[in-house]
Design a protein around this motif. Structure first.
Motif, short mmCIF file in Angstrom:
data_model
loop_
_atom_site.label_atom_id
_atom_site.label_comp_id
_atom_site.label_asym_id
_atom_site.label_seq_id
_atom_site.Cartn_x
_atom_site.Cartn_y
_atom_site.Cartn_z
N TYR A 78 2.27 -0.47 -4.79
CA TYR A 78 3.60 -0.55 -5.38
C TYR A 78 4.19 -1.95 -5.22
CZ TYR A 78 3.45 4.57 -5.24
OH TYR A 78 3.09 5.89 -5.41
N HIS B 17 4.24 10.31 -8.82
CA HIS B 17 3.33 9.61 -9.71
C HIS B 17 2.82 10.57 -10.78
CE1 HIS B 17 -0.80 7.40 -10.24
NE2 HIS B 17 -0.02 7.32 -11.32
N SER C 236 5.50 4.09 1.73
CA SER C 236 6.01 5.35 2.27
C SER C 236 6.97 5.11 3.42
CB SER C 236 4.83 6.23 2.73
OG SER C 236 5.27 7.31 3.52
N TYR D 92 -6.75 4.17 -4.95
CA TYR D 92 -5.67 3.76 -4.07
C TYR D 92 -4.49 3.24 -4.89
CZ TYR D 92 -8.83 4.01 -0.03
OH TYR D 92 -9.69 4.42 0.95
N ARG D 93 -3.29 3.68 -4.52
CA ARG D 93 -2.08 3.27 -5.20
C ARG D 93 -1.44 2.08 -4.49
NH1 ARG D 93 -2.64 8.77 -5.11
NH2 ARG D 93 -2.09 9.97 -6.99
N LEU E 186 5.14 10.89 -2.88
CA LEU E 186 4.85 9.77 -3.79
C LEU E 186 3.76 10.15 -4.78
CD1 LEU E 186 4.97 6.77 -1.29
CD2 LEU E 186 6.59 7.26 -3.13
N ARG E 187 2.75 10.87 -4.34
CA ARG E 187 1.70 11.31 -5.25
C ARG E 187 2.26 12.27 -6.30
NH1 ARG E 187 -2.53 12.16 -0.26
NH2 ARG E 187 -3.43 10.05 -0.28
N VAL F 193 -3.27 1.04 -9.67
CA VAL F 193 -4.12 2.08 -9.12
C VAL F 193 -5.56 1.58 -9.22
CG1 VAL F 193 -4.92 4.47 -9.26
CG2 VAL F 193 -2.54 3.91 -9.84
N ILE G 146 3.81 10.37 1.65
CA ILE G 146 2.71 10.10 0.71
C ILE G 146 2.53 11.27 -0.24
CG2 ILE G 146 0.20 9.87 0.59
CD1 ILE G 146 0.32 8.03 2.96
N SER H 223 0.85 -1.19 0.00
CA SER H 223 0.00 0.00 0.00
C SER H 223 0.89 1.23 0.00
CB SER H 223 -0.90 0.01 1.23
OG SER H 223 -0.14 0.24 2.40
N ILE H 224 0.32 2.37 -0.35
CA ILE H 224 1.13 3.59 -0.39
C ILE H 224 1.66 3.94 0.99
CG2 ILE H 224 -0.83 5.18 -0.09
CD1 ILE H 224 0.60 7.07 -2.08
N PRO I 267 2.94 3.97 -9.62
CA PRO I 267 2.52 2.75 -8.89
C PRO I 267 2.30 1.58 -9.84
CG PRO I 267 1.22 4.67 -8.22
CD PRO I 267 2.01 5.10 -9.41
#
Length: 281
Positions: free
Chosen positions: A45, A26, A12, A42-43, A22-23, A36, A19, A7-8, A33
């Protein structure tokens, strides 16, 4: 996640990228990711993306433009990397060899994690602590911890209370630009604190099952150990929504040589299969 995706939030913590960052990466197409969710957004990885995240984090710490970071990650060419970094200015020349070596070590450790200290799982009981809390940026962690431990040990000395184990710190399960960090010293029994105790208070670190990986050496490279532990958790267990713990088994207070430092990184687990590669201790 059971399927090996992270999960993100877990990604993280393992990568030490917020987060928010990371966004942004992206959106810029630099660290995309693996999945998605079309319904929730929700992202998720892959654990293998931690290598790119580590390279990205180090290059951004040098203020390298995002466009150049993206080119380095896409090219995966040491010669191209050197050319870009050389063009970034003479200031980077002294760091170039260290960066190239760090990138090689990151990829090697991701590909051959068994060559490093193995992850194991242990049950930690609840412990009584004297704590010192603060809202802290990552760059200020060292100065905050120095101030906190000086105050904590001075207070315990005044009270005649002996520490009941190595000092530690608690970090939120998700990385942010500013984090609530709790520095603490374990004590054997609850003590009565004086009115002039400042920001210090009594507290408790709750009981938890944790995945543990020991970081050997100074704190500049602790991010590498976090990504290895995060990958293990993603592949073998389910992360709990609890603070990650660092126990400073050998710290600057114990030895002048950073190479002698030992830090247990303890990642709380919600559950984990009995047939994992880790060993219970």
């Amino acid at each position: 996640m059971a399927n090996g995706l992270m999960s993100i939030g877990t990604f993280s913590r393992a990568s030490l990228l917020s987060i928010k960052a990371l966004r942004a990466y992206h959106a810029a197409g630099i660290l995309v990711p693996a999945e998605v969710d079309p319904a929730t957004g929700y992202r998720a990885y892959l654990a293998t993306q931690l290598a790119d995240a580590a390279v990205l984090r180090r290059l951004r710490a040098l203020d390298l433009p995002l466009s150049d970071v993206g080119e380095i990650l896409r090219a995966r060419d040491p010669d191209r990397t050197r050319k870009i970094l050389t063009g970034h200015g003479e200031l980077l020349q002294e760091r170039l060899a260290r960066i190239a070596q760090a990138v090689d070590e990151i990829h090697s450790s991701i590909e051959h994690p068994a060559s490093l200290t193995p992850v194991y799982v242990r049950d930690e009981p609840a412990i009584q602590i004297v704590e010192y809390r603060g809202q802290v940026r990552e760059a200020d962690f060292p100065s905050f911890l120095d101030t906190a431990y000086a105050a904590l040990y001075a207070l315990l000395g005044r009270l005649g209370v002996r520490p009941n184990g190595p000092s530690g710190a608690l970090y939120p399960p998700v990385v942010d630009d500013v984090e609530e960090v709790v520095a603490y010293v374990p004590i054997a029994a609850e003590a009565q604190l004086p009115d002039d105790r400042g920001p210090m208070a009594l507290g408790e670190v709750p009981a938890a099952t944790v995945a543990v990986l020991t970081h050997h050496g100074g704190y500049d490279s602790i991010a590498d150990t976090y990504q290895l532990l995060g990958r293990w958790v993603a592949e073998h267990a389910v992360s709990a929504d609890l603070q990650v713990r660092e126990a400073y088994v050998i710290s600057p207070a114990d030895h002048d040589d950073p190479e002698r430092y030992r830090t247990d990184i303890c990642w709380p687990l919600d559950r984990w299969p009995s047939t994992t590669e880790g060993k219970t201790r």
